[in-house]
Design a protein around this motif. Sequence first.
Motif, PDB file in Angstrom:
ATOM      1  N   ARG A  94      -0.542   8.424  11.732  1.00 47.92           N
ATOM      2  CA  ARG A  94      -1.441   7.548  10.991  1.00 47.92           C
ATOM      3  C   ARG A  94      -1.391   7.867   9.501  1.00 47.92           C
ATOM      4  NH1 ARG A  94      -6.156   8.975  13.020  1.00 47.92           N
ATOM      5  NH2 ARG A  94      -7.005   9.992  11.161  1.00 47.92           N
ATOM      6  N   ALA A  95      -1.407   6.817   8.684  1.00 47.50           N
ATOM      7  CA  ALA A  95      -1.447   6.957   7.225  1.00 47.50           C
ATOM      8  C   ALA A  95      -2.869   6.690   6.756  1.00 47.50           C
ATOM      9  CB  ALA A  95      -0.475   5.974   6.580  1.00 47.50           C
ATOM     10  N   ASP A  96      -3.475   7.673   6.111  1.00 45.73           N
ATOM     11  CA  ASP A  96      -4.840   7.537   5.601  1.00 45.73           C
ATOM     12  C   ASP A  96      -4.824   7.636   4.074  1.00 45.73           C
ATOM     13  OD1 ASP A  96      -6.364   7.504   8.165  1.00 45.73           O
ATOM     14  OD2 ASP A  96      -5.496   9.502   8.373  1.00 45.73           O
ATOM     15  N   GLY A  97      -6.008   7.528   3.476  1.00 43.23           N
ATOM     16  CA  GLY A  97      -6.098   7.643   2.034  1.00 43.23           C
ATOM     17  C   GLY A  97      -5.255   6.607   1.324  1.00 43.23           C
ATOM     18  N   LEU A  98      -5.370   5.346   1.756  1.00 45.24           N
ATOM     19  CA  LEU A  98      -4.509   4.282   1.243  1.00 45.24           C
ATOM     20  C   LEU A  98      -4.961   3.817  -0.139  1.00 45.24           C
ATOM     21  CD1 LEU A  98      -4.081   2.094   4.449  1.00 45.24           C
ATOM     22  CD2 LEU A  98      -2.863   4.162   3.770  1.00 45.24           C
ATOM     23  N   SER A  99      -4.009   3.373  -0.921  1.00 46.70           N
ATOM     24  CA  SER A  99      -4.285   2.781  -2.228  1.00 46.70           C
ATOM     25  C   SER A  99      -3.228   1.726  -2.504  1.00 46.70           C
ATOM     26  CB  SER A  99      -4.286   3.848  -3.336  1.00 46.70           C
ATOM     27  OG  SER A  99      -3.032   4.511  -3.405  1.00 46.70           O
ATOM     28  N   ARG A 100      -3.526   0.858  -3.452  1.00 49.58           N
ATOM     29  CA  ARG A 100      -2.571  -0.187  -3.799  1.00 49.58           C
ATOM     30  C   ARG A 100      -1.355   0.427  -4.472  1.00 49.58           C
ATOM     31  NH1 ARG A 100      -3.458  -4.174  -0.758  1.00 49.58           N
ATOM     32  NH2 ARG A 100      -1.927  -5.246  -2.041  1.00 49.58           N
ATOM     33  N   ALA A 101      -0.170   0.012  -4.044  1.00 46.75           N
ATOM     34  CA  ALA A 101       1.057   0.548  -4.619  1.00 46.75           C
ATOM     35  C   ALA A 101       1.142   0.237  -6.114  1.00 46.75           C
ATOM     36  CB  ALA A 101       2.275  -0.017  -3.896  1.00 46.75           C
ATOM     37  N   ALA A 102       0.691  -0.950  -6.491  1.00 48.71           N
ATOM     38  CA  ALA A 102       0.775  -1.346  -7.898  1.00 48.71           C
ATOM     39  C   ALA A 102      -0.094  -0.479  -8.784  1.00 48.71           C
ATOM     40  CB  ALA A 102       0.369  -2.812  -8.051  1.00 48.71           C
ATOM     41  N   LEU A 128       0.823  -1.203   0.000  1.00 48.90           N
ATOM     42  CA  LEU A 128       0.000   0.000   0.000  1.00 48.90           C
ATOM     43  C   LEU A 128       0.862   1.261   0.000  1.00 48.90           C
ATOM     44  CD1 LEU A 128      -2.558  -1.084   2.761  1.00 48.90           C
ATOM     45  CD2 LEU A 128      -2.958  -1.066   0.296  1.00 48.90           C
ATOM     46  N   VAL A 129       0.262   2.354  -0.420  1.00 48.06           N
ATOM     47  CA  VAL A 129       0.871   3.674  -0.299  1.00 48.06           C
ATOM     48  C   VAL A 129      -0.173   4.608   0.309  1.00 48.06           C
ATOM     49  CG1 VAL A 129       2.548   3.460  -2.174  1.00 48.06           C
ATOM     50  CG2 VAL A 129       0.220   4.212  -2.687  1.00 48.06           C
ATOM     51  N   THR A 130       0.282   5.723   0.876  1.00 41.90           N
ATOM     52  CA  THR A 130      -0.622   6.659   1.525  1.00 41.90           C
ATOM     53  C   THR A 130      -0.524   8.040   0.910  1.00 41.90           C
ATOM     54  OG1 THR A 130      -1.233   7.686   3.632  1.00 41.90           O
ATOM     55  CG2 THR A 130       1.100   7.251   3.292  1.00 41.90           C
ATOM     56  N   ARG A 131      -1.633   8.758   0.963  1.00 38.79           N
ATOM     57  CA  ARG A 131      -1.671  10.125   0.441  1.00 38.79           C
ATOM     58  C   ARG A 131      -1.842  11.150   1.566  1.00 38.79           C
ATOM     59  NH1 ARG A 131      -2.878  11.814  -4.892  1.00 38.79           N
ATOM     60  NH2 ARG A 131      -2.244  13.996  -5.057  1.00 38.79           N
ATOM     61  N   THR A 132      -2.334  10.701   2.711  1.00 37.34           N
ATOM     62  CA  THR A 132      -2.628  11.627   3.806  1.00 37.34           C
ATOM     63  C   THR A 132      -1.961  11.164   5.093  1.00 37.34           C
ATOM     64  OG1 THR A 132      -4.770  12.166   2.822  1.00 37.34           O
ATOM     65  CG2 THR A 132      -4.460  12.743   5.142  1.00 37.34           C
ATOM     66  N   ILE A 133      -1.288  12.087   5.762  1.00 37.44           N
ATOM     67  CA  ILE A 133      -0.630  11.801   7.044  1.00 37.44           C
ATOM     68  C   ILE A 133      -1.349  12.563   8.147  1.00 37.44           C
ATOM     69  CG2 ILE A 133       1.529  11.905   8.350  1.00 37.44           C
ATOM     70  CD1 ILE A 133       1.504  10.014   5.933  1.00 37.44           C
ATOM     71  N   THR A 134      -1.622  11.869   9.237  1.00 38.96           N
ATOM     72  CA  THR A 134      -2.284  12.475  10.389  1.00 38.96           C
ATOM     73  C   THR A 134      -1.447  12.232  11.631  1.00 38.96           C
ATOM     74  OG1 THR A 134      -4.487  12.106   9.431  1.00 38.96           O
ATOM     75  CG2 THR A 134      -4.382  12.483  11.810  1.00 38.96           C
ATOM     76  N   GLY A 159       9.334   5.839   4.790  1.00 35.64           N
ATOM     77  CA  GLY A 159       9.258   6.329   6.157  1.00 35.64           C
ATOM     78  C   GLY A 159       9.729   7.759   6.318  1.00 35.64           C
ATOM     79  N   ARG A 160      10.803   8.137   5.626  1.00 34.56           N
ATOM     80  CA  ARG A 160      11.324   9.502   5.776  1.00 34.56           C
ATOM     81  C   ARG A 160      10.301  10.528   5.287  1.00 34.56           C
ATOM     82  NH1 ARG A 160      15.423  12.758   6.732  1.00 34.56           N
ATOM     83  NH2 ARG A 160      15.790  14.555   5.372  1.00 34.56           N
ATOM     84  N   GLU A 161       9.612  10.223   4.197  1.00 35.41           N
ATOM     85  CA  GLU A 161       8.616  11.161   3.691  1.00 35.41           C
ATOM     86  C   GLU A 161       7.449  11.296   4.677  1.00 35.41           C
ATOM     87  OE1 GLU A 161       7.474  10.288  -0.321  1.00 35.41           O
ATOM     88  OE2 GLU A 161       9.537   9.883  -0.929  1.00 35.41           O
ATOM     89  N   THR A 196      -2.165  16.414   3.297  1.00 33.14           N
ATOM     90  CA  THR A 196      -2.214  15.602   2.086  1.00 33.14           C
ATOM     91  C   THR A 196      -0.926  15.789   1.297  1.00 33.14           C
ATOM     92  OG1 THR A 196      -4.622  15.772   1.953  1.00 33.14           O
ATOM     93  CG2 THR A 196      -3.460  15.144  -0.054  1.00 33.14           C
ATOM     94  N   LEU A 197      -0.302  14.679   0.947  1.00 32.60           N
ATOM     95  CA  LEU A 197       0.966  14.722   0.221  1.00 32.60           C
ATOM     96  C   LEU A 197       0.721  14.952  -1.269  1.00 32.60           C
ATOM     97  CD1 LEU A 197       2.630  11.618   1.913  1.00 32.60           C
ATOM     98  CD2 LEU A 197       2.836  14.019   2.589  1.00 32.60           C
TER      99      LEU A 197
END
Length: 424
Positions: free
Chosen positions: A354-362, A297-303, A327-329, A319-320
């Motif tokens: 917390r990482a929100d707004g998850l989506s498949r990395a692929a 998974l990848v995330t677009r929103t950090i909380t 991790g550094r990002e 929102t990124l």
Amino acid sequence: MSRVPRSAPDRRDWGHEETGCSILHVDLDAFVASVELARRPQLHGLPVIVGGAAHGVVLAATYEARAFGVHAAMPMATALRQCPQAVVVPPDHHAYQQVSAGVMRLLGDITVLVEQVSVDEAFLDVEGARRRLGPPTVIAQLIRRQVRERFGITCSVGIGSTKLVAKLASGHAKPDGVVLVPRAATTDFLRVLPVGALGGVGEKTEAALARRGIGTVAELADTGLSTVQQAVGRVAGAHLLDLAWGRDPRPVSPGREETSIGAEQTFVTDVADLTVVESKARELADRCAVRLRANGLVTRTITVKIRTSDLRTLTRSRTLATPTDVGRELFLAARELVAGVDLRGLPVRLVGVRADGLSRAAASIRAPTLDEASDAPVRARREAERAVDQVRGRFGSGSLGAGASQPGGVSSRSTTTIVPADLS
């Protein structure tokens, strides 16, 4: 107190009892505490609490500690007052994720129809595995044996014709047992339960039903639809009556996606130094990134979540520009959010990422930005973190090797129970 029998004579003719009962609910017993016992066999039989000290809370407790009233989410200070002789073990979230992932892979070898619902439980539909592995009770015993041999922990398995019944049955099977509820016994099994046992019945719904004299599933099933709907609403009322009669059409749905991934830490003492808070945020961001990569998974929103010493809880999100699993990002975004929180001069008791707004990395493959394309260190960090994941995968699970090969007092116990149609 459950009226489900806890034992039954050994029988060879269970095949007809298992017809139509292909749904299994596998629940790892006292999961977090069991993993710690597998790593520390010398603690078997002792009251063990997993969690932080002082201002921390209980993450998990062994059955010996639960006998003193200790339970998850209880303040550690309260738990130690109730069970002062308890052994307190700090949590190791990476170890729990490793064992959980291993168990889910094991279940995936049984059938492709596996729906993981939490770190320590999953539903299986084993109808397609019958010819290869045998009836559901045999499959359940196979799962229990392999979980015990590979990971040094135990699990309980409920078997039924629906997900509702299988989950309730696994609760009756605890600890370390199997309960089968034949299709013909479904309504009798449900009728003796309190209405609060049904999924989705919380305190408010239970109280609303109680005001109309409904306290058991039998009383709910025997109540008219309009009365139930007046108590809890039109849609909820119809749904509850379906459950009361054992009607649950939900299939086992593989590939259930996580909607967020997070980690938090309660400090032993309140922290006034923001550099300490930022350092912990870095650790938590790395932990989130490891879980993201492990799940593809990848995330677009950090909380970030901050709780100050006056128990005020504050959350901030960002929102990124592009989804990430680095991790550094995650940390750089979290650090900015922490710096922007108005603490009113108070020290910090808890920090979470917390990482929100998850989506498949692929599905998030994209052309690199100009900065990324020209910045070798950015690409190097991603590869370095993935390399660390591989090392953790090899040696992190090895820390449980002793527990897996020597379960440390975890005994093999065959306790398959069939619920009879008549529970009176």
